[in-house]
Design a protein around this motif. Structure first.
Motif, short mmCIF file in Angstrom:
data_model
loop_
_atom_site.label_atom_id
_atom_site.label_comp_id
_atom_site.label_asym_id
_atom_site.label_seq_id
_atom_site.Cartn_x
_atom_site.Cartn_y
_atom_site.Cartn_z
N GLY A 155 -7.85 -0.96 -12.07
CA GLY A 155 -8.89 -0.43 -11.20
C GLY A 155 -9.19 1.01 -11.57
O GLY A 155 -8.33 1.70 -12.12
N TYR A 156 -10.42 1.45 -11.29
CA TYR A 156 -10.75 2.86 -11.51
C TYR A 156 -11.71 3.29 -10.39
O TYR A 156 -12.36 2.44 -9.78
N ARG A 184 -3.55 0.45 -3.14
CA ARG A 184 -2.53 -0.49 -3.59
C ARG A 184 -1.55 0.15 -4.57
O ARG A 184 -1.94 0.96 -5.40
N VAL A 185 -0.29 -0.25 -4.45
CA VAL A 185 0.70 0.21 -5.43
C VAL A 185 1.09 -0.93 -6.37
O VAL A 185 1.85 -0.75 -7.30
N ASN A 243 -8.86 -3.22 -5.16
CA ASN A 243 -9.67 -3.39 -3.96
C ASN A 243 -11.13 -3.08 -4.29
O ASN A 243 -11.56 -1.94 -4.33
N VAL A 244 -11.91 -4.14 -4.57
CA VAL A 244 -13.31 -3.99 -4.97
C VAL A 244 -14.19 -4.28 -3.76
O VAL A 244 -14.21 -5.42 -3.27
N ASP A 270 0.82 -1.21 0.00
CA ASP A 270 0.00 0.00 0.00
C ASP A 270 0.86 1.26 0.00
O ASP A 270 1.92 1.30 0.62
N GLY A 271 0.33 2.28 -0.68
CA GLY A 271 0.92 3.61 -0.59
C GLY A 271 0.31 4.33 0.60
O GLY A 271 -0.82 4.04 1.00
#
Length: 630
Positions: A533-534, A499-500, A505-506, A484-485
């Motif tokens: 992801g968006y 997440r990097v 993550n849904v 993770d950032g």
């Protein structure tokens, strides 16, 4: 000595002590549990291997610390309150004594079926008390449970059965979910065409017609009949495996995260009591499914180890209407409510009308889990559910961490919307840049790492220790990398930025992009795909798929629907892409690497700065993808 933190200065004192003298700190916490044999060494560790052992040579059974330790004082106290999917179906309440008896009966039944210490047992069940009974019965006899979320497909289930070489599967005839009845046993039968187990035990929940294979399949009610309600717990080593929980990785194959007995017990109980400031008599409700780590640590083990009353809910937040959560809170006078930002955003969309008319005055603490909560949802939750007087604990942790690592302590840590705030005692965080250099001080942003072990951390990935090393311990030397950032602000508070790596993550569920791509590529007309992801206003992140395919005999809409069905079938509906764009090509470097950075920007519709595209094999592809998106 109390292991509860009561003030902010108390937290700061405990935190400093936990960093200066970690072994003395955790030994003190662990001393409040029942050990058959005390440990010879608190901690032995080496992140290079990685090899971490807590409470070395300690002997115990985690269920003795739930039952025998509490029975004199809590026998008649509700342990589990169960609320059915259908509000008209009567719920159930099991006291600590009743739960203990059921766990012993089922533990004896498992032993009769040849399940013993070290055997792997898959649990694929609805959110009913029997799911918790199954977990605890496994722990009682030393069998290793692996709970699989009952929304996963037969393929995903078969993969997990095969990976851990399970000896038994515990399931139900069917599940209720909102208006639907889901034929769960049929999914298990399909999975078992690709794998083999000796025993399948089926709980009758829905009265659906099911196929029973003689000599392999048994009804739950038949096998517990006549079993004794007494069972002597199996002695476990502190580092014996308690459970395996599968999580998505950035490569296709799911990885089995291994948690062991002693450290997990100590940490889940400690973090539960402190983060939620649980006080005896409180009714605590976590809305997660036990198929996820949140359900393991904060529906079953943490609360029951602390002698709490934990509520289990079978249904969904919007059935029969969007007021269901609040109806349950009112009915059971819930004091602590712990849910996911996805649920909050979904309910926010219905406005405040579904809340009106419900008495939420029993609520004292609200919690959030699964993904960073956005400010708008935080304020809505705080104002409309907490009536502006319940602290929100925005908790950050992972399947691999076993328990909450960064969170406000309810009513003690001053909160800040969208910030997980400060680490719990014993958690030594650090922020590093891309080269692994630690960024000290405040107002910095980088990758979140942990530089010292904590009791409930991952020990290995089942059957593949090298994968554990590569995934978590090889990016930065001598550190656990979370993936993770994070940003640390001027107050020293932590805000998780997501997440990097290639994990999306849904709705709080981690999906590896490779896993989704592999499923899409199973469709015979798909040539290649790339998934990113968006931002999604309800789920936090949605899945956006770019697909190159042969459209010769299909319309685009038909093909998109077929691809979605394929993904549902292979992984489960949870992984179905929200958007699929058919594209002529993908932006690749000359070495063949897909430039996901560009695909993310297109998915997010931030087209003004596409960055450097000169290294691409065919820069024109980017313009075609942008045109296609429009």
């Amino acid at each position: 000595m109390s292991d509860r933190i009561h003030t902010l200065s108390g937290y700061l004192y405990e935190y400093q002590k936990s960093v200066a003298q970690p072994e003395e700190f955790w030994a003190r916490i662990a001393d409040s549990f029942h050990w058959r044999k005390r440990w010879s060494q608190v901690l032995d560790w080496d992140f290079k291997k990685p090899d971490v052992k807590w409470f070395v040579d300690g002997k115990l059974n985690i269920t003795e610390n739930i039952f025998e330790r509490h029975l004199y004082t809590l026998a008649d106290k509700p342990a589990i309150i169960w609320e059915a999917n259908d509000p008209d179906e009567p719920g159930r309440t099991l006291t600590y004594r009743e739960l203990f008896r059921e766990v012993c009966r089922f533990a004896n039944a498992l032993m009769e079926k040849g399940i013993s210490k070290g055997d792997k047992v898959i649990i694929y069940m609805p959110m009913i008390p029997e799911a918790a009974i199954a977990m605890l019965a496994c722990a009682r006899i030393g069998a290793v449970h692996s709970v699989v979320f009952a929304g996963f497909s037969s393929n995903a289930l078969a993969d997990r059965i095969n990976d851990c070489d399970a000896k038994a599967v515990l399931t139900s005839d069917g599940n209720f979910r909102g208006k639907k009845q889901i034929p769960v046993k049929a999914v298990v039968d399909e999975a078992l065409q690709k794998s083999s187990v000796e025993t399948v035990i089926v709980y009758q929940r829905t009265k659906l017609e099911v196929q029973m294979t003689e000599g392999r399949d048994y009804w739950w009610h038949d096998i517990i009949e006549g079993e004794s309600t007494e069972n002597i717990a199996t002695e476990m080593d502190s580092e014996d495996m308690l459970f395996i929980l599968y999580t998505s990785g950035s490569t296709g194959k799911p990885k089995g995260v291994v948690h062991t007995t002693g450290g997990y017990m100590v940490y889940t109980s400690y973090s539960f009591k402190n983060v939620f400031q649980y006080t005896p008599g409180d009714v605590y409700w976590c809305t997660a499914d036990i198929g996820w780590i949140t359900g393991h640590s904060y529906i079953v083990y943490g609360p029951l180890l602390a002698g709490a009353t934990t509520l289990m809910f079978e249904g969904v937040p919007t059935y029969p209407d969007a007021g269901r959560f609040w109806a349950v809170c009112e009915k059971h006078k819930v004091n602590v409510f712990y849910t996911a930002p996805t649920a909050i955003r979904a309910l926010q969309a219905y406005g405040t009308e579904p809340i009106e008319g419900y008495d939420l005055s029993s609520l004292k603490v609200l919690g959030s889990v699964g993904e960073p909560i956005n400010e708008e949802a935080w304020h809505w939750y705080h104002t409309h559910i907490g009536k502006s007087n319940c602290p929100i604990v925005d908790t950050w942790w992972q399947t691999e961490t076993g328990g909450i690592l960064i969170s406000p302590i309810a009513g003690i840590t001053p909160t800040k919307p969208a910030y997980a705030t400060l680490p719990l005692p014993g958690i030594q965080l650090c922020i590093v840049d891309a080269d692994g250099k630690e960024l000290k001080g405040n107002s910095v942003e980088g990758n979140l790492c942990i530089k010292f072990p904590w009791p409930s951390m991952i020990r290995t990935t089942y059957g593949d220790h090298d994968r554990c090393k590569q995934t978590y311990f090889s990016t930065y030397e001598n550190m656990y990398f979370t993936g993770d950032g994070v940003k640390r602000d001027h107050d020293g508070y932590y805000r998780i930025l997501g997440r990097v790596d290639d994990v999306i993550n849904v709705s709080g569920h981690r999906m590896g992009t490779a896993e989704v791509e592999n499923a899409i590529n199973e469709h015979p007309l798909v040539i290649e795909s790339a998934v990113v992801g968006y931002p999604h206003e309800v789920k936090g992140q949605g899945i956006y798929a770019y697909v190159i395919c042969d459209l010769s005999n299909r319309t685009e809409d038909n093909l998109i629907n077929e691809i979605k069905t394929t993904v549902s079938k292979i992984i489960g509906p949870i992984a179905k892409p929200d958007k699929i764009q058919i594209v002529p090509g993908l932006p690749k470097t000359r070495s063949g690497k897909i430039m996901r950075r560009i695909l993310r920007k297109v998915a997010e519709n931030s087209l003004d700065n596409m960055g450097d595209t000169s290294t691409l094999l065919d820069p024109e592809v980017v313009n075609q993808i942008i045109e296609g998106r429009k």
